[in-house]
Design a protein around this motif. Sequence first.
Motif, mmCIF file in Angstrom:
data_model
loop_
_atom_site.group_PDB
_atom_site.id
_atom_site.type_symbol
_atom_site.label_atom_id
_atom_site.label_comp_id
_atom_site.label_asym_id
_atom_site.label_seq_id
_atom_site.Cartn_x
_atom_site.Cartn_y
_atom_site.Cartn_z
ATOM 1 N N UNK A 1 -0.492 -7.220 -7.720
ATOM 2 C CA UNK A 1 0.482 -7.198 -6.628
ATOM 3 C C UNK A 1 -0.103 -6.562 -5.377
ATOM 4 N N UNK A 2 -0.916 -5.532 -5.543
ATOM 5 C CA UNK A 2 -1.556 -4.919 -4.386
ATOM 6 C C UNK A 2 -2.529 -5.889 -3.725
ATOM 7 N N UNK A 3 -3.230 -6.666 -4.530
ATOM 8 C CA UNK A 3 -4.155 -7.649 -3.970
ATOM 9 C C UNK A 3 -3.419 -8.784 -3.266
ATOM 10 N N UNK A 4 -2.171 -9.048 -3.673
ATOM 11 C CA UNK A 4 -1.378 -10.094 -3.028
ATOM 12 C C UNK A 4 -0.891 -9.658 -1.644
ATOM 13 N N UNK A 5 -0.883 -8.342 -1.386
ATOM 14 C CA UNK A 5 -0.472 -7.875 -0.069
ATOM 15 C C UNK A 5 0.634 -6.844 -0.069
ATOM 16 N N UNK A 6 1.148 -6.488 -1.262
ATOM 17 C CA UNK A 6 2.150 -5.423 -1.317
ATOM 18 C C UNK A 6 1.496 -4.083 -1.016
ATOM 19 N N UNK A 7 2.268 -3.172 -0.440
ATOM 20 C CA UNK A 7 1.736 -1.858 -0.096
ATOM 21 C C UNK A 7 1.743 -0.900 -1.278
ATOM 22 N N UNK A 8 2.687 -1.080 -2.197
ATOM 23 C CA UNK A 8 2.784 -0.173 -3.336
ATOM 24 C C UNK A 8 3.574 -0.864 -4.438
#
Length: 222
Positions: free
Chosen positions: A170-177
């Motif tokens: 999820x972080x690699x997809x662009x979420x911050x946390x």
Amino acid sequence: FVTLDQDPVEQLSHYLTFLNNMHITRVVFLYAGKQPVADFNQFNNMVVQPISLPLTHSKVTQLLEQPLAKKLSPIQNALQQLPALSILAVDDMPINLKLLSTFLINSPITLRTANSGQLEQEFDIVLMDIQMPVMDGVNAMRAIRKTPLNIGTPIIALTAHASNNDKDLYLSEGFDDFLPKPIDLQQLISLIDTWCKVPAILLPISPPSESVRDAVPASLAN
């Protein structure tokens, strides 16, 4: 009077939210055995006073004659010390949105809830469920990133898939946390504090003393 089952979190959230919507803010729990909210700190901020059964005359008299003292727990203090933020929670499950509303009801935070990621106003932080039927959380996050109002808003992934591999994905997809479900109130407070903490006001810098000025080489002083 209600009897809570073996998993009372959803029931407590439902009853307390209902009472708050009725503008009832002084809630007294009558219980037998273990205190019903002892293991659920997220509900302590809504309970004025728990009273163990049997409900004797002396207990009723004490309740009526004395003001209901409400001692704040550490988690209640943490809630009240949060900055006045505008937070959006996006989830297609109403019970999850209701639980978040119950968590933050006595905090300075203004919580908006939605079942899709279509935004028309600016928020300080967005809590985004990953698995939604119309548009999943990843695509909703990407759509939000394209809007001028929330292009820099922290977007937090909410999901029951809580492994390290899922978090990295999820972080690699662009979420911050990342925040796992079921949501823990202490983790939520820490996350909000991490991403939205108001910086301390910078104090004015006093001019250097004469001894300090004399120690600075003339080539640097000019």
